[in-house]
Design an enzyme around this catalytic site. Structure first.
Site, PDB file in Angstrom:
ATOM      1  N   SER A  76       0.880  -1.164   0.000  1.00  0.00           N
ATOM      2  CA  SER A  76       0.000   0.000   0.000  1.00  0.00           C
ATOM      3  C   SER A  76       0.911   1.205   0.000  1.00  0.00           C
ATOM      4  O   SER A  76       2.070   1.113   0.424  1.00  0.00           O
ATOM      5  CB  SER A  76      -0.880   0.008   1.255  1.00  0.00           C
ATOM      6  OG  SER A  76      -1.439   1.285   1.485  1.00  0.00           O
TER       7      SER A  76
ATOM      8  N   TYR B 197      -1.522  -1.158  10.501  1.00  0.00           N
ATOM      9  CA  TYR B 197      -1.678  -1.497   9.084  1.00  0.00           C
ATOM     10  C   TYR B 197      -0.455  -1.044   8.293  1.00  0.00           C
ATOM     11  O   TYR B 197       0.110  -1.825   7.516  1.00  0.00           O
ATOM     12  CB  TYR B 197      -2.937  -0.850   8.517  1.00  0.00           C
ATOM     13  CG  TYR B 197      -3.090  -1.059   7.028  1.00  0.00           C
ATOM     14  CD1 TYR B 197      -3.458  -2.301   6.524  1.00  0.00           C
ATOM     15  CD2 TYR B 197      -2.835  -0.026   6.126  1.00  0.00           C
ATOM     16  CE1 TYR B 197      -3.584  -2.515   5.156  1.00  0.00           C
ATOM     17  CE2 TYR B 197      -2.953  -0.224   4.757  1.00  0.00           C
ATOM     18  CZ  TYR B 197      -3.335  -1.473   4.279  1.00  0.00           C
ATOM     19  OH  TYR B 197      -3.450  -1.668   2.918  1.00  0.00           O
TER      20      TYR B 197
END
Length: 299
Positions: A154, A168
């Site tokens: 990401s 995350y």
């Protein structure tokens, strides 16, 4: 130095003829980018091993087992299951060429408010699950001296300045880090590794089942709650990037003679990456005199 084997040289000469016979393994294939990628691969005559925690979700979207498609139910955190799945895929198609570690989920919550289990589970799936796949795919790829591993991270694996997304981002930074090392480890075998940093793509990533919130939130973290609300209620469904185009890019990059180790997807990802690089350059310059005064002065 990159080593070209005899097998690779022969393969390159016949690249156009054999390209669509390649075997892809895609994890997390029942929804989002994984599902879109598998549909495109099958439509383009590639052969695909697709995995999900729920076999029914795969077959309902993609159909039953066939000569070109092998759906497998797989819990990535179960190392023995991963090993068995790789062996089953190899047995079905006779080999494997491209691995896409796509499975994962988002965990929202500050470092203080997330429980040990919430943090551990996030790393188990997003980090260790991918490493399990890599570990069991590598013997096959090394033997054939070719292959490509995509690890989907990401842009939060490059820039982590988002309150409430620390865990995350931590998992995705880990993916980026081990992919860099992996790329160097496998280069002598004619194998490539690419870490993919998507920006905001219009998938169900921010929907229930793909993102989790803290089970015991702490109200004092106003910025984290605001970020959570913005992502779940405002960004979700309005992401600027098209996952269909992301899937096309992955297929194109898999066919490059020299694919990149780092692949940012989306104008937003590029903007955030440039902002992070600029910040680092500024702070390097500002602290250079102090931070480089560490050498041992020999008498």
């Amino acid at each position: 130095m990159f080593f070209i084997t005899k097998r690779q040289s022969t393969y390159n000469k016949n690249n156009l003829e054999h390209e669509h016979k390649k075997v892809w393994l895609v994890t997390g294939a029942s929804k989002g980018l994984g599902l879109i990628l598998v549909k495109k691969l099958l439509a383009s005559d590639f052969r695909v091993i697709a995995t999900s925690r729920d076999l029914n979700s795969l077959t309902s979207e993609l159909g039953e087992k066939s000569e070109s498609f092998l759906p497998l139910e797989l819990t990535l955190t179960d190392d023995s299951q991963v090993k068995q799945a790789l062996a089953e895929g190899i047995s079905h198609f006779g080999g494997i060429d491209v691995v896409v570690n796509n499975a994962g989920y988002g965990q929202i919550g500050t470092l203080e408010e997330l429980s040990y289990d919430e943090v551990r589970n996030s790393f188990e799936v997003n980090v260790f699950g991918s490493i399990n796949v890599i570990r069991h795919a590598m013997p096959y790829l090394r033997q054939q001296e070719s292959g490509h591993i995509f690890n989907i991270a990401s842009v939060g694996g490059f820039s982590g300045a988002y309150p409430g997304w620390g865990v995350y981002c931590g998992t995705k930074f880990a993916v980026a880090g081990f992919t860099e090392s992996l790329a160097e480890e496998v280069r002598p075998f004619g194998i490539y590794a690419t870490v993919v940093y998507p920006g905001y793509f219009r998938t169900d990533f921010l929907s229930k089942g793909s993102v989790k919130t803290a089970s015991q939130p702490i109200s004092a973290y106003a910025a984290a709650r605001q970020s959570e609300q913005i992502h779940l209620d405002e960004i979700n469904g309005r992401q600027p990037n098209d996952p269909e185009k992301a899937a096309d890019i992955l297929i194109t990059v898999s066919q490059l003679d020299q694919p990149p180790v780092h692949l940012f997807l989306g104008k937003d990802a590029y903007q955030l990456a440039h902002q992070k690089i600029e910040l680092i350059e500024q702070q390097l310059k500002a602290q250079e005199e102090l931070a480089t005064s560490t050498e041992i002065i020999e008498a």
